[in-house]
Design an enzyme around this catalytic site. Structure first.
Site, short mmCIF file in Angstrom:
data_model
loop_
_atom_site.label_atom_id
_atom_site.label_comp_id
_atom_site.label_asym_id
_atom_site.label_seq_id
_atom_site.Cartn_x
_atom_site.Cartn_y
_atom_site.Cartn_z
N SER A 147 40.98 46.41 44.07
CA SER A 147 41.69 46.33 45.35
C SER A 147 40.88 46.90 46.48
O SER A 147 40.28 47.98 46.37
CB SER A 147 43.04 47.04 45.26
OG SER A 147 43.93 46.33 44.45
N SER A 174 43.00 43.22 38.25
CA SER A 174 42.31 43.91 39.34
C SER A 174 42.01 45.36 38.97
O SER A 174 42.86 46.09 38.48
CB SER A 174 43.18 43.87 40.60
OG SER A 174 42.59 44.62 41.63
N CYS A 233 51.55 48.30 44.15
CA CYS A 233 50.91 49.44 43.50
C CYS A 233 51.80 50.68 43.59
O CYS A 233 52.10 51.15 44.69
CB CYS A 233 49.56 49.73 44.14
SG CYS A 233 48.64 51.04 43.32
N LEU A 247 44.03 53.34 44.32
CA LEU A 247 43.27 52.33 45.07
C LEU A 247 41.91 52.84 45.55
O LEU A 247 41.45 52.51 46.65
CB LEU A 247 44.08 51.81 46.26
CG LEU A 247 45.43 51.19 45.94
CD1 LEU A 247 46.15 50.77 47.21
CD2 LEU A 247 45.28 49.99 45.00
N LYS A 283 51.04 39.70 44.38
CA LYS A 283 51.26 40.43 43.14
C LYS A 283 52.58 41.19 43.23
O LYS A 283 52.74 42.09 44.05
CB LYS A 283 50.10 41.39 42.88
CG LYS A 283 50.07 41.98 41.48
CD LYS A 283 48.76 42.73 41.25
CE LYS A 283 48.58 43.12 39.80
NZ LYS A 283 47.28 43.80 39.58
N ASN A 341 48.49 55.38 35.01
CA ASN A 341 47.33 55.50 35.89
C ASN A 341 47.77 55.81 37.31
O ASN A 341 48.77 55.31 37.81
CB ASN A 341 46.45 54.24 35.83
CG ASN A 341 46.62 53.35 37.03
OD1 ASN A 341 46.08 53.63 38.10
ND2 ASN A 341 47.36 52.27 36.86
N ASN A 400 47.98 42.94 46.85
CA ASN A 400 48.53 44.02 46.04
C ASN A 400 49.61 44.73 46.85
O ASN A 400 49.37 45.72 47.52
CB ASN A 400 47.41 44.99 45.65
CG ASN A 400 47.90 46.08 44.70
OD1 ASN A 400 49.09 46.15 44.39
ND2 ASN A 400 47.00 46.93 44.26
#
Length: 311
Positions: free
Chosen positions: A50, A24, A136, A77, A171, A73, A133
């Site tokens: 996402s 993603s 994250c 989002l 996830k 990173n 998700n």
């Protein structure tokens, strides 16, 4: 056996001609530079960036930094919001690639945001499955906070399953003490599959400035350095639950893909490898049959059955 038959994998909601997909965010909505390098029909599926209920501008710059061979990173989002994605991004992608399986990635700050985005995506007819998700590590609300508590994970999964008309994959974050308990909670709540693992929470400090190299201090660590962790966690989870697993974390080569399968994965997503090799997914698809020949693997579906029967 034809190459197409050897590589084909069937998962809930997904008929994959091969198991390879970009993780993603890597290919945006089929509209970024990586997505324009070749015909995306070569992929098994595409996971979109996402999607949140409202537009997100992301975290402060810098959002990306190298950490050796790995990447930190903290994009946060960034996306235009579900309305724009449904009205503009996904129709364009679906028109160009009508037969490519698409997985919608769902994110949010609250359970109600997750369920609304999931409802809108799942009823649009534009995606074939959802990926939640909940893992994250570079947002300050939602994201990983949902993915670390099995009880909260179960509530969220059940809420999304109640509104979704298509299969739901969850996830999982590796930033937990016991990933098996989280996976079991997801299975008991009715999920159709898992994606694992997402990035690990990390940080890097510039010794000259004495400041973090990321604008938001910490971010998600990805790349080859996390693959052994991913393999270990997929192996643990595949022994504990019966759900199919989309494996990711440090995959760069066809050999890495086969290792993911031996751990218990049923499909594989590739992310950070694109920084060094923009055609990583396509290259792995091309290389897989030869590596399978070397190891005496007749088909991936047969390999899945063999590995699962040993668990």
């Amino acid at each position: 056996m034809k190459v197409s038959e050897r590589l084909a994998v069937e998962l809930p909601g997904l008929q994959l001609k091969n198991p390879i997909m970009p993780a993603s965010g890597c290919f945006g909505f089929g509209d970024n530079r990586y997505a324009k390098l070749y015909d995306l029909n070569k992929l098994g599926a595409l996971v979109i960036k996402s999607t949140t209920l409202k537009e997100r501008v992301g975290n402060p710059a810098p959002q990306i930094a190298w950490a050796g061979q790995n990447v930190l990173n903290s994009v946060g989002l960034k996306n235009p919001g579900v309305k724009v994605i449904l009205e503009e991004k996904l129709p364009a992608l679906r028109t160009k690639y009508p037969k490519l399986p698409l997985i919608g990635s769902v994110a949010g700050a609250t359970v109600s945001e997750y369920t609304e985005v999931a409802r809108l995506l799942s009823t649009s007819g534009l995606v074939d499955a959802l990926e939640l998700n909940i893992s994250c590590p570079n947002v300050h609300e939602g994201g990983m906070l949902f993915g670390t508590d099995p009880k909260i994970v179960a509530v969220l999964t059940r809420a999304v399953k109640d509104v979704s008309r298509i299969p739901v994959y969850v996830k999982l974050t590796p930033n937990v003490t016991d990933i098996v308990s989280v996976a079991e909670a997801v299975e008991n709540a009715g999920a159709d599959g898992l994606s694992m693992i997402n990035t690990l929470l990390g940080m890097k400090i510039d010794v000259q400035t004495r400041q973090s190299v990321l604008g938001s201090l910490t971010g998600g660590l990805s790349g080859p350095g996390i693959k052994p962790i991913a393999i270990r966690m997929i192996h643990q989870v595949s022994h504990a639950v019966s759900l199919p697993i989309i494996g990711l974390g440090g995959v760069e080569t066809a050999v890495d893909v086969i290792e993911m399968y031996l751990a218990g994965a049923s499909a594989v997503a590739i992310g950070t490898a694109h920084f060094n090799n923009p055609t990583a997914c396509a290259d792995v698809v091309d290389a897989l049959p030869q590596e399978m020949d070397k190891l005496g693997i007749s088909s991936l579906s047969e390999l899945i059955s063999q590995v699962r029967s040993e668990h």
